[in-house]
Design a protein around this motif. Structure first.
Motif, mmCIF file in Angstrom:
data_model
loop_
_atom_site.group_PDB
_atom_site.id
_atom_site.type_symbol
_atom_site.label_atom_id
_atom_site.label_comp_id
_atom_site.label_asym_id
_atom_site.label_seq_id
_atom_site.Cartn_x
_atom_site.Cartn_y
_atom_site.Cartn_z
ATOM 1 N N GLU A 136 28.518 29.423 38.443
ATOM 2 C CA GLU A 136 29.173 28.189 38.903
ATOM 3 C C GLU A 136 28.787 26.999 38.036
ATOM 4 N N LYS A 137 27.539 26.962 37.590
ATOM 5 C CA LYS A 137 27.097 25.863 36.720
ATOM 6 C C LYS A 137 27.819 25.920 35.380
ATOM 7 N N ILE A 138 27.973 27.144 34.829
ATOM 8 C CA ILE A 138 28.701 27.300 33.563
ATOM 9 C C ILE A 138 30.149 26.861 33.723
ATOM 10 N N LEU A 139 30.775 27.254 34.829
ATOM 11 C CA LEU A 139 32.174 26.890 35.062
ATOM 12 C C LEU A 139 32.340 25.387 35.195
ATOM 13 N N SER A 140 31.304 24.697 35.667
ATOM 14 C CA SER A 140 31.403 23.237 35.803
ATOM 15 C C SER A 140 31.533 22.552 34.443
ATOM 16 N N TYR A 141 31.045 23.213 33.370
ATOM 17 C CA TYR A 141 31.197 22.668 32.024
ATOM 18 C C TYR A 141 32.595 22.922 31.470
ATOM 19 N N VAL A 142 33.298 23.861 32.070
ATOM 20 C CA VAL A 142 34.660 24.181 31.616
ATOM 21 C C VAL A 142 35.680 23.334 32.356
ATOM 22 N N TYR A 143 35.529 23.265 33.667
ATOM 23 C CA TYR A 143 36.495 22.560 34.513
ATOM 24 C C TYR A 143 36.015 21.124 34.714
ATOM 25 N N THR A 144 36.084 20.356 33.656
ATOM 26 C CA THR A 144 35.622 18.968 33.707
ATOM 27 C C THR A 144 36.732 18.068 34.235
ATOM 28 N N GLU A 145 36.311 16.981 34.845
ATOM 29 C CA GLU A 145 37.285 16.015 35.350
ATOM 30 C C GLU A 145 38.010 15.378 34.171
ATOM 31 N N GLY A 146 39.265 15.135 34.382
ATOM 32 C CA GLY A 146 40.046 14.460 33.349
ATOM 33 C C GLY A 146 40.797 15.396 32.434
ATOM 34 N N ARG A 147 40.534 16.732 32.543
ATOM 35 C CA ARG A 147 41.291 17.664 31.714
ATOM 36 C C ARG A 147 42.732 17.731 32.198
ATOM 37 N N GLU A 148 43.650 17.490 31.288
ATOM 38 C CA GLU A 148 45.066 17.496 31.682
ATOM 39 C C GLU A 148 45.537 18.910 32.003
ATOM 40 N N PHE A 149 45.087 19.873 31.197
ATOM 41 C CA PHE A 149 45.503 21.258 31.399
ATOM 42 C C PHE A 149 44.250 22.129 31.539
ATOM 43 N N PRO A 150 43.903 22.461 32.766
ATOM 44 C CA PRO A 150 42.729 23.335 32.948
ATOM 45 C C PRO A 150 42.988 24.711 32.360
ATOM 46 N N PRO A 151 41.939 25.460 32.035
ATOM 47 C CA PRO A 151 42.119 26.765 31.384
ATOM 48 C C PRO A 151 42.699 27.815 32.321
ATOM 49 N N GLN A 152 43.330 28.808 31.702
ATOM 50 C CA GLN A 152 43.735 29.980 32.482
ATOM 51 C C GLN A 152 42.475 30.736 32.885
ATOM 52 N N THR A 153 42.409 31.144 34.130
ATOM 53 C CA THR A 153 41.203 31.807 34.644
ATOM 54 C C THR A 153 41.562 33.188 35.174
ATOM 55 N N MET A 154 40.765 34.198 34.772
ATOM 56 C CA MET A 154 40.991 35.563 35.241
ATOM 57 C C MET A 154 39.683 36.134 35.768
ATOM 58 N N LEU A 155 39.703 36.590 36.998
ATOM 59 C CA LEU A 155 38.535 37.202 37.623
ATOM 60 C C LEU A 155 38.831 38.679 37.857
ATOM 61 N N PHE A 156 37.971 39.545 37.349
ATOM 62 C CA PHE A 156 38.132 40.989 37.548
ATOM 63 C C PHE A 156 37.004 41.487 38.443
ATOM 64 N N SER A 157 37.380 42.178 39.500
ATOM 65 C CA SER A 157 36.373 42.622 40.456
ATOM 66 C C SER A 157 36.853 43.892 41.148
ATOM 67 N N ALA A 158 35.940 44.875 41.249
ATOM 68 C CA ALA A 158 36.306 46.120 41.923
ATOM 69 C C ALA A 158 36.390 45.917 43.431
ATOM 70 N N THR A 159 35.571 45.030 43.947
ATOM 71 C CA THR A 159 35.620 44.661 45.362
ATOM 72 C C THR A 159 35.791 43.154 45.449
ATOM 73 N N CYS A 160 36.105 42.653 46.609
ATOM 74 C CA CYS A 160 36.410 41.228 46.744
ATOM 75 C C CYS A 160 35.564 40.590 47.839
#
Length: 505
Positions: A89-113
């Motif tokens: 979550e801390k790493i993701l906070s550096y990616v999803y910064t405030e003010g970004r006009e176009f946030p990145p495409q995000t893909m989560l892969f998980s065998a269970t949810c």
């Protein structure tokens, strides 16, 4: 991001194989920072790594993520299990910064949810543009349908040797086997046992130095190493082709671990076998795995000498076929010399050579019920239903004597109630074969395979001798604690099958 170094290395290699003109780097702990920093200074398109080392580079100022276009988290549920959730979550906070006009495409892969995966997706992904792809759907079977699930009941003291026998029978010298343990200590102890050293097994877990881990995994992929003893570090995501056999040394308390471990075999359309060992008091855990994973175990006994010999001969024949035909001519003279000197002649010399090649020098019979050494499992078959083990105890006593009855252990009725299985020490075998006489209603012989068994109530599962009320012969119905009334079977009519044989003696 990937939870383990091995998975991160594999993913980066896949990027290198399929991408053209894109530069990538794999960053993970246990290795020098300098080569990783040099790659970053030269500019990168793709960074693959584990959470801990990614965070290190962010804090060092080497890695800036505010312009990342794509974020991929692999095996998200395992990151949670391994305690990476706060770092992720801390790493993701550096990616999803405030003010970004176009946030990145995000893909989560998980065998269970698990809930954390859902919460994380809602926090960092746009709900109106989020797609949930479920490859399992409503199926209750959470494992690959190409995998056969077997379970062997085995005392801890007999487990190591039995595991070696299972590897020899189902995988051998030319197949590929992976053995999972719950702890690093257990993996270290298991890999040095004699039966697995014959298979040249290697160990893989988090305490192994990183360079050695990479060497071991490469040797396993290449086929130089055919048997790997590992913790869950090898259970997720790793694409290792043609694994014939997976062994789980005990039923894991986390059912997802069972699913991921068994998923190492039966891949890409191939069939595979997963064998789970469990101790006599772990019947309930086997039932839990069945219930949660949506599978059905086939309960089997440990490999017997005849099974091991058959598998060993197949191995030896396959090994002989690999020998260069030109090379055999150099050995013909020596073969003649060995055959002439061997007391039993050429054929016996060949048999001895095959036994030595296969590693099957010492063969031990074991109980089919709990893998105990020097016990034979016997199968009594009847022409009528029996509902209590007391009938079997009494039938054995009347036919072969009280002394044999006292040596019976592990009594279990068969699922169809048309018989029972039990163990006797091997030193009783000759006497039983000489003394017992089959008739039209009762047939007794050493069991070749373990028949389906009648499930026992939870309260009786810890009982390994088939007793009830702390007395032998759990099938007796007692009134007021006295021995005055006893009944065998379902009714007097069923008892007639007992009386026909023994009532007139």
């Amino acid at each position: 991001m990937a939870p383990t170094r091995e998975l991160a290395i594999q993913v980066q290699k896949d990027f290198q194989d399929i991408s053209q003109g894109l530069s990538s780097v794999c960053i993970y702990g246990g290795t020098s920072y300098y080569p990783q920093e040099r790659s970053m200074r030269n500019g990168l398109d793709i960074v693959v790594g584990t959470p801990g080392r990614i965070m290190d580079h962010i804090e060092k100022g080497n890695l800036k993520l505010n312009a990342v276009d794509h974020v991929v988290l692999d095996e998200v549920d395992q990151m949670l299990d391994m305690g990476f959730a706060p770092i992720v979550e801390k790493i993701l906070s550096y990616v999803y910064t405030e003010g970004r006009e176009f946030p990145p495409q995000t893909m989560l892969f998980s065998a269970t949810c698990p809930p954390w995966v859902t919460t994380t997706s809602r926090k960092y992904m746009r709900p109106d543009q989020t797609e949930h792809v479920d490859t399992i759907g409503k199926s209750t079977v959470r494992t690959a349908t190409t995998v056969e699930h077997l379970a062997i009941r085995c005392q801890y003291s007999d487990r190591a040797e039995c595991i070696g026998n299972v590897v020899q029978m189902y995988s051998g010298q030319h197949g590929r086997a992976m053995i999972f343990t719950d702890t690093k200590k257990e993996a270290n102890e298991l890999v040095v046992c004699e039966s697995l050293q014959q298979q040249k097994a290697q160990v893989l877990h988090g305490d192994i130095e990183q360079r050695q881990r990479e060497i071991t995994l490469k040797a396993y992929r290449d086929g130089t190493v055919r048997c790997l003893v590992a913790t869950n570090v090898a259970a997720r995501g790793l694409d290792i082709p043609e694994i014939d056999l997976v062994i789980q040394s005990s039923p894991p308390s986390d059912i997802d671990s069972y699913i991921h471990r068994s998923g190492r075999t039966g891949r890409a359309g191939r069939t595979g076998v997963c064998v789970c060992f469990y101790k006599p008091r772990e019947d309930g855990m086997i039932k839990k795995v069945e219930r949660v994973a949506g599978i059905k175990f086939k309960l089997i006994g440990p490999p017997q000498p005849k099974d091991i010999v058959k598998a060993s001969i197949s191995d030896a024949v396959a090994s002989l076929e690999l020998v260069d035909k030109k090379l055999t001519t150099d050995f013909l003279k020596h073969a003649e010399e060995v055959a002439s000197k061997h007391e039993g002649g050429a054929l016996e010399a060949l048999a001895a050579a095959l036994a030595f090649m296969s590693g099957a020098a010492a063969l031990k019979s074991r109980s089919l019920l709990n893998a105990q050494e020097n016990f034979t499992t016997w199968h009594l078959q009847t022409q009528f239903e029996i509902h209590y083990s007391g009938f079997v105890f009494s039938a054995i006593e009347k036919a072969v004597g009280h002394e044999i009855r006292e040596k019976i252990v592990g009594m279990r009725l068969t699922a169809d109630k048309m018989g029972a299985v039990f163990d006797l020490p091997n030193d009783c075998t000759a006497y039983m074969e000489e003394t017992w006489e089959d008739d039209a209603s009762l047939v007794l012989q050493p069991a070749q395979d373990l028949p389906p068994l009648l499930e026992r109530p939870e309260s009786a599962r810890s009982n390994n001798r088939g007793f009830s009320n702390n007395r032998r012969g759990g099938g007796f119905n007692r009134n007021g604690g006295s021995n005055q009334q006893r009944s065998f079977g379902r009714s007097a009519g069923r008892n007639g099958g007992f009386k026909r044989r023994f009532g007139d003696r």
